[in-house]
Design a protein around this motif. Structure first.
Motif, PDB file in Angstrom:
ATOM      1  N   GLU A 220       0.804  -1.222   0.000  1.00  0.00           N
ATOM      2  CA  GLU A 220       0.000   0.000   0.000  1.00  0.00           C
ATOM      3  C   GLU A 220       0.841   1.278   0.000  1.00  0.00           C
ATOM      4  N   PRO A 221       1.918   1.363   0.804  1.00  0.00           N
ATOM      5  CA  PRO A 221       2.713   2.600   0.763  1.00  0.00           C
ATOM      6  C   PRO A 221       3.276   2.902  -0.620  1.00  0.00           C
ATOM      7  N   ALA A 222       3.753   1.870  -1.314  1.00  0.00           N
ATOM      8  CA  ALA A 222       4.300   2.093  -2.649  1.00  0.00           C
ATOM      9  C   ALA A 222       3.216   2.556  -3.610  1.00  0.00           C
ATOM     10  N   ALA A 223       2.043   1.931  -3.540  1.00  0.00           N
ATOM     11  CA  ALA A 223       0.940   2.347  -4.407  1.00  0.00           C
ATOM     12  C   ALA A 223       0.515   3.775  -4.103  1.00  0.00           C
ATOM     13  N   MET A 224       0.523   4.144  -2.830  1.00  0.00           N
ATOM     14  CA  MET A 224       0.137   5.501  -2.451  1.00  0.00           C
ATOM     15  C   MET A 224       1.124   6.522  -3.010  1.00  0.00           C
ATOM     16  N   ILE A 225       2.417   6.213  -2.924  1.00  0.00           N
ATOM     17  CA  ILE A 225       3.434   7.126  -3.442  1.00  0.00           C
ATOM     18  C   ILE A 225       3.277   7.298  -4.950  1.00  0.00           C
ATOM     19  N   ILE A 226       3.110   6.186  -5.658  1.00  0.00           N
ATOM     20  CA  ILE A 226       2.990   6.251  -7.116  1.00  0.00           C
ATOM     21  C   ILE A 226       1.753   7.048  -7.518  1.00  0.00           C
ATOM     22  N   CYS A 227       0.624   6.753  -6.896  1.00  0.00           N
ATOM     23  CA  CYS A 227      -0.614   7.454  -7.245  1.00  0.00           C
ATOM     24  C   CYS A 227      -0.523   8.939  -6.897  1.00  0.00           C
ATOM     25  N   ALA A 228       0.082   9.253  -5.761  1.00  0.00           N
ATOM     26  CA  ALA A 228       0.198  10.655  -5.361  1.00  0.00           C
ATOM     27  C   ALA A 228       1.085  11.432  -6.332  1.00  0.00           C
ATOM     28  N   LEU A 229       2.193  10.842  -6.736  1.00  0.00           N
ATOM     29  CA  LEU A 229       3.087  11.528  -7.673  1.00  0.00           C
ATOM     30  C   LEU A 229       2.442  11.687  -9.043  1.00  0.00           C
ATOM     31  N   LEU A 230       1.699  10.680  -9.473  1.00  0.00           N
ATOM     32  CA  LEU A 230       1.014  10.792 -10.764  1.00  0.00           C
ATOM     33  C   LEU A 230      -0.117  11.812 -10.704  1.00  0.00           C
ATOM     34  N   LEU A 231      -0.811  11.872  -9.581  1.00  0.00           N
ATOM     35  CA  LEU A 231      -1.843  12.900  -9.426  1.00  0.00           C
ATOM     36  C   LEU A 231      -1.227  14.295  -9.458  1.00  0.00           C
ATOM     37  N   ALA A 232      -0.070  14.436  -8.830  1.00  0.00           N
ATOM     38  CA  ALA A 232       0.595  15.742  -8.844  1.00  0.00           C
ATOM     39  C   ALA A 232       0.965  16.155 -10.260  1.00  0.00           C
ATOM     40  N   ARG A 233       1.358  15.187 -11.071  1.00  0.00           N
ATOM     41  CA  ARG A 233       1.798  15.502 -12.430  1.00  0.00           C
ATOM     42  C   ARG A 233       0.629  15.671 -13.390  1.00  0.00           C
ATOM     43  N   GLN A 234      -0.374  14.824 -13.276  1.00  0.00           N
ATOM     44  CA  GLN A 234      -1.454  14.806 -14.258  1.00  0.00           C
ATOM     45  C   GLN A 234      -2.692  15.598 -13.830  1.00  0.00           C
ATOM     46  N   PHE A 235      -2.775  15.927 -12.536  1.00  0.00           N
ATOM     47  CA  PHE A 235      -4.014  16.548 -12.052  1.00  0.00           C
ATOM     48  C   PHE A 235      -3.754  17.832 -11.271  1.00  0.00           C
ATOM     49  N   TYR A 236      -2.893  17.772 -10.263  1.00  0.00           N
ATOM     50  CA  TYR A 236      -2.695  18.940  -9.404  1.00  0.00           C
ATOM     51  C   TYR A 236      -1.973  20.077 -10.122  1.00  0.00           C
ATOM     52  N   ASP A 237      -1.196  19.766 -11.149  1.00  0.00           N
ATOM     53  CA  ASP A 237      -0.546  20.833 -11.914  1.00  0.00           C
ATOM     54  C   ASP A 237      -1.554  21.717 -12.639  1.00  0.00           C
ATOM     55  N   LEU A 238      -2.764  21.207 -12.826  1.00  0.00           N
ATOM     56  CA  LEU A 238      -3.818  21.995 -13.480  1.00  0.00           C
ATOM     57  C   LEU A 238      -4.507  22.944 -12.509  1.00  0.00           C
ATOM     58  N   LYS A 239      -4.101  22.898 -11.236  1.00  0.00           N
ATOM     59  CA  LYS A 239      -4.604  23.797 -10.193  1.00  0.00           C
ATOM     60  C   LYS A 239      -6.123  23.740 -10.052  1.00  0.00           C
ATOM     61  N   PRO A 240      -6.664  22.586  -9.668  1.00  0.00           N
ATOM     62  CA  PRO A 240      -8.105  22.522  -9.386  1.00  0.00           C
ATOM     63  C   PRO A 240      -8.426  23.253  -8.086  1.00  0.00           C
ATOM     64  N   SER A 241      -9.697  23.299  -7.740  1.00  0.00           N
ATOM     65  CA  SER A 241     -10.095  23.999  -6.521  1.00  0.00           C
ATOM     66  C   SER A 241      -9.528  23.295  -5.292  1.00  0.00           C
ATOM     67  N   LEU A 242      -9.394  24.048  -4.212  1.00  0.00           N
ATOM     68  CA  LEU A 242      -8.796  23.504  -2.994  1.00  0.00           C
ATOM     69  C   LEU A 242      -9.634  22.362  -2.428  1.00  0.00           C
ATOM     70  N   LYS A 243     -10.951  22.508  -2.448  1.00  0.00           N
ATOM     71  CA  LYS A 243     -11.823  21.450  -1.940  1.00  0.00           C
ATOM     72  C   LYS A 243     -11.669  20.174  -2.767  1.00  0.00           C
ATOM     73  N   PHE A 244     -11.561  20.338  -4.075  1.00  0.00           N
ATOM     74  CA  PHE A 244     -11.409  19.169  -4.935  1.00  0.00           C
ATOM     75  C   PHE A 244     -10.066  18.485  -4.693  1.00  0.00           C
ATOM     76  N   ARG A 245      -9.042  19.261  -4.391  1.00  0.00           N
ATOM     77  CA  ARG A 245      -7.731  18.673  -4.095  1.00  0.00           C
ATOM     78  C   ARG A 245      -7.797  17.798  -2.847  1.00  0.00           C
ATOM     79  N   TYR A 246      -8.380  18.347  -1.786  1.00  0.00           N
ATOM     80  CA  TYR A 246      -8.468  17.587  -0.541  1.00  0.00           C
ATOM     81  C   TYR A 246      -9.389  16.376  -0.700  1.00  0.00           C
ATOM     82  N   ALA A 247     -10.478  16.550  -1.436  1.00  0.00           N
ATOM     83  CA  ALA A 247     -11.388  15.425  -1.660  1.00  0.00           C
ATOM     84  C   ALA A 247     -10.692  14.312  -2.442  1.00  0.00           C
TER      85      ALA A 247
END
Length: 261
Positions: A220-247
């Motif tokens: 699980e820790p490895a999967a969490m790291i991979i998913c978090a880094l991919l979300l940062a690259r593919q999703f969070y770089d687009l700067k969605p709303s703060l609520k959507f980020r936390y959700a």
């Protein structure tokens, strides 16, 4: 003299640690630390406060440990305050050194660096969430040494706590964060995201659905790291709303927990 200060201090610490480790072992008649749970005989208690009160009565050190743990939790919630204060002091210090001509650009040395604010760096360190409980281990170890003696503290660290699993998790998380593993995971998830033309929504859905399943294979820790880094690259770089980020982050944690089982 300054060059000799470091080696001398290091030698002093090594000798001090050697003397501490050479302390006589605890007496066989001494009570174990920490006390086994069955020693408290509180299995019939249902209230947390009652259990805590009973355990403090049996061993008052439980009160000290509970207070330290509570302070660590409070520190966690105040981490953003420390970080905000660090940024304020850093900006103030930056303005001061620019006015005094102490920036790296203003100095004559080729490898010069700008002066830093010590208090700002300390506040920044105290605001790092991942080191908070590590920081509070220091007063906990000091309290154990003060109340129970060094043999009890040394025995607890050396034999009472098993570090195999946390060390394994750290190694796995470090490996999972490397570029080859991340690129491979991204290529695998891109196959699923291709079904939605690799739009941000397609990446978001594939990372949060297929990514957590990796927890069954790579922990699980490895999967969490991979998913978090991919979300940062593919999703969070687009700067969605703060609520959507936390959700999204909360949904990732839930999915990782479910997918790993």
């Amino acid at each position: 003299m300054r060059r000799m200060a470091g080696p001398i201090l290091g030698l002093f610490l090594i000798l001090a640690a050697r003397e501490l480790c050479a302390a006589p072992p605890a007496s066989p008649d001494a009570s174990p630390f920490p006390l086994p749970l069955e020693h408290y005989a509180d299995s019939n208690r249902t209230s947390i406060l009652e259990i805590l009160r009973l355990r403090i009565a049996v061993d008052p050190f439980n009160l000290v440990a509970s207070v330290i743990f509570l302070l660590a939790i409070v520190h966690t919630f105040l981490a953003t305050k420390f970080m905000h204060l660090s940024h304020e002091w850093r900006d103030e210090h930056r303005a001061e050194i620019e006015a005094a001509g102490l920036t790296a650009e203003a100095k004559r040395q080729t490898d010069a660096r700008a002066d830093v604010s010590f208090k700002a760096e300390i506040m920044h360190f105290l605001g790092e969430v991942e080191v908070i409980f590590g920081i509070w281990v220091i007063p906990l170890l000091a309290a154990i040494t003060f109340f129970k003696g060094w043999p009890a503290a040394e025995g607890y660290i050396s034999h009472g706590v098993i570090f195999t699993e946390p060390m394994f998790v750290v190694v796995i998380m470090c490996i999972a964060a490397t570029r080859p593993v991340l690129r491979f995971a991204e290529q695998c998830l891109s196959v699923v995201a291709r079904l939605g033309d690799r739009t941000p929504a397609a990446w978001w859905l594939s990372i949060l659905t297929v990514g957590p399943v990796l927890g069954s294979f790579i922990t699980e820790p490895a999967a969490m790291i991979i998913c978090a880094l991919l979300l940062a690259r593919q999703f969070y770089d687009l700067k969605p709303s703060l609520k959507f980020r936390y959700a999204t982050l909360g949904l990732l944690f839930v999915n990782i927990s479910v997918g790993g089982t």
